[in-house]
Design a protein around this motif. Structure first.
Motif, mmCIF file in Angstrom:
data_model
loop_
_atom_site.group_PDB
_atom_site.id
_atom_site.type_symbol
_atom_site.label_atom_id
_atom_site.label_comp_id
_atom_site.label_asym_id
_atom_site.label_seq_id
_atom_site.Cartn_x
_atom_site.Cartn_y
_atom_site.Cartn_z
ATOM 1 N N LEU A 1 0.787 -1.232 0.000
ATOM 2 C CA LEU A 1 0.000 0.000 0.000
ATOM 3 C C LEU A 1 0.818 1.281 0.000
ATOM 4 C CD1 LEU A 1 -2.813 -0.976 2.561
ATOM 5 C CD2 LEU A 1 -2.899 -1.048 0.055
ATOM 6 N N ARG B 1 -7.037 -1.308 0.162
ATOM 7 C CA ARG B 1 -6.946 -1.723 1.562
ATOM 8 C C ARG B 1 -7.592 -3.098 1.771
ATOM 9 N NH1 ARG B 1 -6.672 1.259 6.425
ATOM 10 N NH2 ARG B 1 -7.348 3.199 5.429
ATOM 11 N N ASP C 1 -8.321 3.609 0.037
ATOM 12 C CA ASP C 1 -9.738 3.296 0.218
ATOM 13 C C ASP C 1 -10.585 3.593 -1.018
ATOM 14 O OD1 ASP C 1 -9.706 2.350 2.957
ATOM 15 O OD2 ASP C 1 -9.247 4.412 3.524
#
Length: 383
Positions: free
Chosen positions: A98, A117, A105
């Motif tokens: 990430l 996520r 998100d």
């Protein structure tokens, strides 16, 4: 007698010209493309008038889907997943997935409200299982591991995350993200992985289109993603590299894939391209990010790299031949007045570059190819 000598002299001249121009194998080249390349070699190579060995002409090739059919970086990722050759510690895996994603998100394009996520959370659970049961003990049960729900989930969701990041946040982020999977590996380990991936892929008769589907696990649930597996290096491209090299025209590779990965295939004589290592350029990383001060080798970055790292070795001159297949190559195909031939590999794209290919006129020449069968076609079409 004089007439006979004149006829003989003309015959010798014609024979010499013919031999000079016949340096490329016929193969499955589009005849129009082959003729343009042959003329370029004759006009600019070492046998041409005005050739300067101290300031040699040069050609620049993209790598993925240009020099080769397929994408070596993508193929290396597929092989990495299949062999579970990862060096990332489990406690760093989630962050690695990430760290370069701008919005973890945001729903990823093509994945129906699934975010980075959500995928990373599921992938961490899968990775812990795989790390404990295969990666750390380096077991010999890979075939059995591949049958587990965790592995099936891992491979589909890791591929989906790669594709989703690229589609949602763009080429710049996508190029960087896929390279993060190599974190923790040495240069030799990365080269070894790429070499094994290429060797295995080249043994396949065809490029295969598959669909990977995950089990209904974790936050993301079922994920389905298309995958294209395999690469090819056509005899025509190997022969072109050879002909240019033998004519005193230097060959460079400028790729948007990781430089170490590309060099593994481009430089190893076993793969038939034999490019000197110092003439291969691609993405360079430093500390998990793009190397500072070094061009990002796609779009305008390819032009910047050529002017900064290649042209100075050739008296500041630009390339005489540029080859590419996508929008990432458009700038280097259009911004050099020195270019005599622009070689366009037709990949059937429907974007702006696809229009560029469909309307190409000299000095641009289009080579068709049969992707599935990993070969050129003797026209400008694609199968």
């Amino acid at each position: 007698m004089k007439r006979s000598l004149l006829v003989f002299f003309c015959f010798v001249v014609l024979l010499a010209v013919s031999c000079k121009r016949d340096t490329l194998e016929k193969g499955d080249w589009n005849p129009v493309v082959r003729e343009a390349l042959q003329e370029l070699i004759s006009d600019c190579g070492s046998e041409s008038e005005g050739y300067n060995p101290d300031c040699r002409p040069y050609a620049v090739f993209d790598f993925d889907n240009t020099t080769i059919i397929g994408d070596i970086e993508v193929e290396t990722m597929a092989f990495q997943i299949a062999s579970l050759r990862f060096a990332i510690a489990p406690d760093k895996f989630y962050r690695t997935l990430l760290e370069c994603v701008p919005n973890i998100d945001a729903p990823l394009k093509g994945l129906d409200a699934v975010s980075a996520r959500m995928l990373a959370t599921d992938l961490l659970n899968d990775y812990i299982f795989l790390h404990e049961n295969y990666i750390t003990p380096k077991g010999d049960n890979l075939k059995q591991i591949r049958q587990t729900p965790e592995y099936q989930d891992f491979r589909a969701k890791l591929w989906a995350l790669s594709a989703g990041v690229d589609a949602t946040f763009g080429y710049e982020t996508g190029c960087l993200w896929i390279l993060r999977l190599l974190d923790g590996m040495s240069d030799d380990e990365i080269s070894g992985l790429a070499r094994d991936a290429a060797s295995a892929a080249l043994q396949q008769e065809r490029i295969e289109d598959q669909v990977w589907t995950s089990p209904d696990l974790g936050e993301a649930g079922v994920v389905e993603v298309p995958v294209s597996l395999g690469i090819g290096i056509t005899p025509e491209m190997k022969d072109l590299y050879r002909a240019l090299r033998e004519a005193g025209i230097d060959v460079y590779v400028c790729s948007a894939s990781m430089e170490k990965v590309v060099a593994t295939v481009a430089c190893d004589p076993a793969f038939g391209l034999e490019v000197p290592r110092e003439r291969v350029f691609g993405i360079r990383l430093q500390g998990g990010d793009y190397a500072p001060g070094y061009p990002h080798t796609h779009h305008e970055g390819k032009v910047e790299l050529i002017r900064k790292y290649i042209a100075p070795h050739h008296g500041g001159a630009g390339p005489i031949l540029v080859a590419g297949d996508s929008e990432g190559d458009y700038n280097m195909l259009t911004e050099f007045d020195s270019m005599r031939v622009g070689l366009l590999l037709n990949c059937g794209r429907t974007d702006a570059f696809g229009k560029f290919v469909s309307t190409a006129q000299p000095p641009y020449f289009v080579q068709g190819r049969d992707k599935a069968r990993k070969r050129f076609l003797p026209d400008d079409k694609i199968k």
